[in-house]
Design an enzyme around this catalytic site. Structure first.
Site, mmCIF file in Angstrom:
data_model
loop_
_atom_site.group_PDB
_atom_site.id
_atom_site.type_symbol
_atom_site.label_atom_id
_atom_site.label_comp_id
_atom_site.label_asym_id
_atom_site.label_seq_id
_atom_site.Cartn_x
_atom_site.Cartn_y
_atom_site.Cartn_z
ATOM 1 C CG ASP A 22 8.260 11.455 2.583
ATOM 2 O OD1 ASP A 22 8.754 12.536 2.931
ATOM 3 O OD2 ASP A 22 8.914 10.552 2.050
ATOM 4 C CD GLU A 28 13.563 5.347 7.517
ATOM 5 O OE1 GLU A 28 13.157 6.170 6.672
ATOM 6 O OE2 GLU A 28 13.544 4.103 7.314
#
Length: 428
Positions: free
Chosen positions: A168, A397
């Site tokens: 992103d 993550e």
């Protein structure tokens, strides 16, 4: 390099059991959420990586993961980035913001790298289930055809939102995002769950532009014929193209196993067309790796990201290109305690999302691709570092490549799933 394998098989077995527990806790009705706290719906490439890991321990769940995702394929072939199977109250951007989908299926209006074809092939080759293969062939074909028809003119596909790339807030998107003014975009972010996490997430400057691009798509009713001429972010993302090439190969293999030779050859030819375009337009000899390309300004986006190494996953680099790429990998991306950081340029930030941390999914793509080029030592380094991070920090993550500290969400599904894939008996 840090390797925890010598701590004993019991430790590795215990961690595998924990990985299975994470996936079971994140499991919903037919799909797995990436994270209960941060990503509580079905995400496209997350589900694909999850299916890769599940294939070796629960093949029925892996098959269902793939089929649930494919059931959200739009009539035109788009497979959305997010599928809102559950109540999305309080989540931004939720289905009301996107105003996208079909029938009663609420989704986002963009896609993600099509790892799903690779996952489907893995499930099929693990199970030998011809019925599963036959059910997924049509939606996979429609989706990859959508990429070629709606997002390409010469075989190299483009993305029109940073979220669509999966990476992103990569520094590679700085120039395309600087080029346009998002205007006044009022919204309330829901991705900052703590002060620590807020410091790791994309900035408001980035998010303003993400939201502006979303709303432009919504106003165009997600009509690609309109957006391809007006969207200010049209980028031939190197990671998406690398995955797309491999997806075409994998779909060809599935067709070949079904005896549909003409369809198999069509997708092999498509893979080669995209490879040739990438070699010509996305290679940077100066950086010694592949880069993304801005279709709006017709220029390469010269940022050293891990995405530039991932073309090995699709067999893209020529022998000469791979020699240079391997040198860049070992010199720049292996110059850390843990490989491979997502970015190694001037704006390196080891704790900030896609601006430096190590991610398990890009490591898996890279490791698989390096083995394709018989770069065994480099592939072993990536695999060993990945396992060491999860052994040390759990299934986070992402991870700081210097200290190894886990960052972002905990109990992250694809980290758990890919740990299972790496530690399984069969290294596919």
């Amino acid at each position: 390099m840090t390797d925890r394998a010598d701590d004993g098989e019991q430790t590795r077995d215990d961690r595998r059991a924990e990985a299975i527990e994470v996936l079971e806790a994140n499991r919903r009705d037919g799909y797995t959420v990436p994270s209960e706290t941060l990503y509580p719906f079905q995400w496209n490439w997350d589900s694909a990586f999850i299916a890769v890991g599940l294939a070796g321990v629960d093949p029925a769940a892996a098959a269902r993961e793939v089929e649930t995702l494919l059931s959200a394929t739009w009539p035109n072939g788009l497979l959305p980035q997010i599928v809102f199977w559950a109540d999305a109250e309080g989540y931004f951007p939720g289905p009301d913001e996107w105003d996208a989908g079909f029938d009663d299926v609420e989704t986002s209006g963009i896609s993600q790298p099509p790892v799903v074809a690779t996952a489907a092939r893995r499930v099929y080759e693990t199970t030998g289930d011809d019925d599963f293969r036959d059910r997924v062939l049509d939606p996979l074909d429609r989706h990859l055809s959508w990429w070629r028809r709606e997002r390409s003119t010469d075989g190299v596909v483009y993305t029109r939102h940073p979220w669509e790339t999966g990476m992103d807030d990569s520094p590679a998107w700085r120039l395309p995002l600087e080029r346009f003014d998002p205007g006044d975009v009022a919204y309330e972010r829901a991705d900052r769950k703590s002060a620590e996490l807020a410091d790791q997430r994309p900035t408001d400057w980035d998010y303003d532009r993400y939201v502006a691009l979303l709303r432009q798509g919504r106003e165009a009713e997600w009509d690609e014929s309109v957006l391809r001429g007006t969207c200010p972010f049209r980028v031939e993302d190197v990671l998406t193209n690398s995955v797309y090439v491999r997806a075409c190969e994998d779909l060809a293999a599935l067709y070949a196993s079904a005896g549909e030779d003409a369809s198999a050859e069509r997708w092999r030819e498509q893979a080669e067309e995209t490879r040739e375009g990438m070699r010509e337009r996305l290679w940077s000899d100066d950086l010694g790796l592949f880069v993304s390309y801005d279709r709006v300004t017709d220029e390469q986006l010269l940022e050293p990201t891990v995405a530039g190494l991932v073309p090995v996953f699709g067999g893209v680099p020529t022998a000469a290109q791979f020699e240079r790429l391997h040198e860049t990998l070992t010199t720049d991306f292996f110059a850390f305690e843990y490989a491979a950081p997502s970015y190694v340029g001037d704006d390196f930030a080891p704790d900030r999302y896609w601006r430096g941390p190590v991610w398990m999914n890009t490591n898996w793509l890279l490791e698989r691709g390096l083995r394709r080029y018989d770069a065994t030592d480099a592939a072993d380094r990536v695999r060993a570092d990945s396992l060491a991070l999860c052994d040390r920090e759990g299934f986070r993550e992402y991870f700081n490549p210097r200290s190894g500290a886990g960052r972002g969400s905990d109990d992250f599904a694809w980290s758990a799933a890919l740990y299972l894939a790496w530690t399984g008996e069969s290294q596919r």
